[in-house]
Design an enzyme around this catalytic site. Structure first.
Site, PDB file in Angstrom:
ATOM      1  CE  LYS A   1       6.438   5.587   6.110  1.00 21.60           C
ATOM      2  NZ  LYS A   1       6.044   6.994   6.257  1.00 21.60           N
TER       3      LYS A   1
ATOM      4  CB  CYS B   1      21.316  39.165  15.239  1.00 18.29           C
ATOM      5  SG  CYS B   1      20.901  40.910  15.944  1.00 18.29           S
TER       6      CYS B   1
ATOM      7  CG  ASP C   1       3.712  13.065   2.429  1.00 21.47           C
ATOM      8  OD1 ASP C   1       4.688  12.686   3.330  1.00 21.47           O
ATOM      9  OD2 ASP C   1       4.239  13.514   1.481  1.00 21.47           O
TER      10      ASP C   1
ATOM     11  CD  GLU D   1      -1.038  -0.599   3.637  1.00 22.21           C
ATOM     12  OE1 GLU D   1      -2.364  -1.010   3.427  1.00 22.21           O
ATOM     13  OE2 GLU D   1      -0.695  -0.598   4.826  1.00 22.21           O
TER      14      GLU D   1
ATOM     15  CB  CYS E   1      20.971  41.906  12.541  1.00 28.14           C
ATOM     16  SG  CYS E   1      19.052  41.294  12.719  1.00 28.14           S
TER      17      CYS E   1
ATOM     18  CE  LYS F   1       9.825   7.085   5.071  1.00 23.25           C
ATOM     19  NZ  LYS F   1      10.750   7.670   5.931  1.00 23.25           N
TER      20      LYS F   1
ATOM     21  CB  CYS G   1      17.356  44.537  15.092  1.00 22.95           C
ATOM     22  SG  CYS G   1      18.855  43.860  15.476  1.00 22.95           S
TER      23      CYS G   1
ATOM     24  CE1 TYR H   1      -8.620   6.014   0.474  1.00 22.44           C
ATOM     25  CE2 TYR H   1      -6.443   7.110   0.175  1.00 22.44           C
ATOM     26  CZ  TYR H   1      -7.622   6.638  -0.183  1.00 22.44           C
ATOM     27  OH  TYR H   1      -8.185   6.938  -1.644  1.00 22.44           O
TER      28      TYR H   1
ATOM     29  CB  CYS I   1      17.052  41.255  17.330  1.00 22.83           C
ATOM     30  SG  CYS I   1      16.873  40.529  15.488  1.00 22.83           S
TER      31      CYS I   1
HETATM   32 ZN   LIG Z   1      18.797  41.505  14.699  1.00 26.40          ZN
END
Ligand SMILES: [Zn+2]
Length: 727
Positions: free
Chosen positions: A151, A464, A153, A149, A446, A352, A449, A259, A470
């Site tokens: 798999k 930062c 998500d 069957e 940054c 997978k 900020c 399912y 920030c």
């Molecule tokens: Zn920052």
């Protein structure tokens, strides 16, 4: 007979004990029959749509039946029944989700991956062949039968039916304990509130996956974009996020389906419905629970791999998202024989799909600031489809990784996405590098900020330095500031902090000290409006303001604190409670600490060079100093003390030895003065001695200093030195 049907449709039995005339009773019966017929027609339409995949009613007709039933139930409240299709959306749970212990643990499966580009001489499917070989050896048979069957998500779910009625829906959680999401599960139309047919055991547990069909996901997101709402990231998050909504109305608005892929009798875990898993699932399907039509049974390893390739080729056309397929030994007696290893069944395997890779172009490299200030470089990509999802960003982890890959703006790169992991850049296609590209460099400031971005030697992450100001770090900074061992603002939990920020009441930490009772009550009202709950303030009158009174009082009380708590509360990277205490003792005042150099900081016990650099960078940032000034102005205060260790003076780092007798001052006086300038006065001469002061009748210490070649000064030179530094 009449009593029975009354019970079945949930009508209050007392109705029948009341003396009513024959006409009255006939009328009630007719209405009951009408309601029962409507419910059956709606249940049947759901069954045909979700289980048989053969819709029997146009949407408009379905809606008409639903409205008719709603009208009938509204006019005759005595017809109310918990399993009526009109009752899918109920009340939200009073306080979060309760825990549910799984009688039979919800185990995870062993995984196998097939390599899309295996190295020469390596069988790409060797993990699947190994699995089949182990099964064959343990059972002593060849080519065993397997169920196969997709798999899905989505989110694994356990449904409990008692006497054919859905009584509980629980998430997998950690496999042993999940969350009770019954109210939300009831809104999923693919899940019957009542089983069909007959023959089910008194207690039945059905396991499966709640998922969001691709079409529903697309339609939902289109609607959200049109209406200015927030689109869902992907169908898997859509399913998981929808089921964990506290308000079942939200879940009901999401297009979810289900399912089934497992069935148990919780009272008798060893009992089975049939000899084979596929046969048991056919029975479950007959009871009205959807089973994936793309499932089936095959023999041997070639059967498994054939199914895997077939589904893989059709993956994009399937109406639901998958990340592989699941194989199970079909016969239950053989499953029992195989048993478990390390909490995973030996009789099942999740195979997978390989991670998918695509090439695209890097349009920009930005940095993202995490909630604790870590700066992560992110590649902005020309949108590209990878494993069924459009990828526009890929993480580059840190500056070292960017340097290792040498990713530059304008480069063509290979992007990989595996499962629901964040996509990443695998490598640069150097042949396609355009002219005039430049190596990437971490920006100096940054983007959120404007504070300096700093990276200490020996650390992977740049960060930062504007921890207090920030916006990216605001929530975490306030949470830490208010926490029990910091300024201890009792009652200011994460939800209030989030709402204070969401509704713009707090920009910086100092803003906490401007909040009034009215602000808190207004904030709560807005949050209740947003969440669609009945305002507690309205419901309970006066009492409901007590929490806000308490919060205002707690904020006021937090103003009186200690230097060590305040230092810890600032959230300087690496500075925990113990260090904050040491720093407070050593420097005695905040200003002394803020002005200390990195060299002076490393003189403090337990402060290493990285920590010293973080502390210095924190106080070097003007914005942080301003935030601290604002807090003090708002009334946050503490007792400052004399430093318990000498603040580094001009003679810091020097070790002096005194020998012989001095004429102008005593030995102790000389010692005090030298120490006040930061020097260390030692009792014996060693290689570490900076210089020796020799007075009258100096003895063996002087000889030793000569032998080691250490500088020797007289009393006059000492007095000059002390005078020069004002001692
Ligand atoms: Zn920052």
């Amino acid at each position: 007979m009449a009593d029975n049907s009354a019970l079945n449709s949930g009508v209050d039995c007392r109705e029948h004990l009341r003396p009513t005339g024959p006409t009255m009773s006939a009328h009630v019966d007719a209405i009951q029959q009408q309601a029962a017929a409507l419910r059956a027609a709606i249940d049947d339409a759901n069954y045909r749509y979700y289980v048989l995949d053969d819709p029997s009613l146009p949407d408009a007709e379905y809606d008409r039946l639903m409205r008719e039933l709603e009208a009938l139930e509204a006019a005759h409240p005595e017809l109310a029944s918990a399993d009526s299709p009109t009752r899918r959306v109920g009340a939200r749970p009073a306080s979060g989700f309760a825990e549910v212990r799984h009688v039979i643990p919800m185990l995870s499966l062993a995984n196998a991956f097939s390599d899309a580009h295996p190295p020469a001489g390596v069988d790409p499917d060797h993990e699947v062949r190994d699995f089949v070989r182990r099964v064959e050896q343990a059972l002593g048979i060849v080519d065993p039968e397997f169920s196969v069957e997709p798999k899905f998500d989505g989110l694994a779910m356990s449904l409990r039916y008692e006497h054919g009625v859905l009584v509980q829906g629980a998430t997998r959680g950690d496999g042993t304990t999940g969350e009770d999401v019954t109210a939300n599960v009831r809104t999923v139309k693919a899940i019957p509130l009542k089983l069909r047919g007959a023959g089910w055991p008194d207690a039945l547990e059905v396991r499966g996956e709640v998922y969001m069909p691709k079409a529903g996901f697309r339609a939902y997101n289109e609607r959200m974009l049109r209406e200015g709402g927030k689109p869902l990231a992907n169908p898997r998050n859509g399913a998981a996020g929808s089921l964990r909504q506290l308000d079942p109305r939200v879940t009901a608005s999401r297009p979810l389906a289900f399912y089934a892929y497992g069935v148990y009798r919780p009272e008798d875990p060893d009992a089975v419905l049939a000899h084979r898993y596929t046969a048991a699932m056919a029975i479950v399907r007959g009871w009205g629970l959807p089973v994936c039509p793309q499932s089936g049974a095959v023999r041997g390893v070639e059967g498994l791999l054939g199914y895997f390739r077939d589904i893989g080729a059709r993956r994009d056309q399937l109406p639901y998202g998958i990340d592989g397929v699941v194989y199970k030994v079909d016969r239950y007696d053989q499953q029992r024989q195989l048993g478990f290893v390390a909490r995973a069944p030996r009789w099942a395997l999740a195979h997978k799909f390989p991670a998918e890779e695509q090439s695209t172009r890097v349009e920009a490299i930005d940095i993202q600031i995490g909630r604790t200030g870590a700066a992560t470089p992110v590649a902005r990509l020309q949108p590209v489809g990878v494993a069924g999802v459009t990828v526009t960003n890929a993480t580059l982890h840190n500056a070292d990784q960017v340097a290792r890959l040498d990713v530059r703006v304008g480069d063509s790169v290979i992007v990989r996405r595996a499962g629901d992991v964040i996509p990443e850049v695998v490598r640069v296609i150097l042949e396609r590098r355009p002219a005039h590209t430049r190596p990437w460099k971490m920006p100096a400031h940054c983007p959120v900020c404007g504070s300096a971005i700093v990276r200490e030697d020996g650390e992977a992450a740049a960060r930062c330095s504007g921890g207090l100001v920030c916006a990216a770090q605001r929530r975490e900074a306030i949470r830490h500031f208010a926490s029990r061992r910091a300024l201890d603002i009792d009652g200011l939990g994460e939800r209030y902090i989030e709402d204070l920020i969401a509704f713009d009441y707090v920009h910086s930490i100092a803003d906490l000290y401007t909040l009034t009772l009215g602000d808190f009550l207004a904030m709560k009202r807005r949050a209740e409006e947003r969440d669609g709950v009945i305002p507690e303030t309205v419901k309970a009158g006066k009492i409901a303001t007590k929490w806000a009174d308490n919060l205002v009082a707690a904020i006021e009380a937090s103003k009186a604190t200690t230097l060590e708590r305040f230092l810890f509360a600032l959230g300087i990277p690496e500075v925990g409670e113990a260090t904050a205490k040491t720093l407070a003792r050593h420097f005695g005042s905040l200003d002394a600490l803020a002005h200390a150099s990195e060299a002076e900081l490393t003189e403090v016990d337990d402060v290493g060079p990285i920590m010293a650099a973080h502390i210095a960078a924190f106080f070097a940032e003007r914005r942080n100093r301003e935030a601290i000034a604002a807090l003090r102005k708002a009334g946050v205060h503490w007792q400052e003390t004399a430093p318990q260790r000498k603040v580094a003076g001009p003679l810091a780092g020097q070790t002096v030895v005194l020998t012989g007798s001095l004429s102008k001052l005593t030995r102790d006086e000389a010692k005090d003065k030298l120490e006040s300038l930061g020097a260390k006065v030692a009792g014996s001469v060693s290689k570490k001695t900076s210089f020796v002061v020799a007075g009258e009748a100096a003895g063996s210490k002087l000889d030793k200093a000569r032998a080691l070649g250490i500088e020797i000064r007289g009393e006059a030179q000492l007095l000059e030195l002390l005078k020069a530094h004002g001692a």
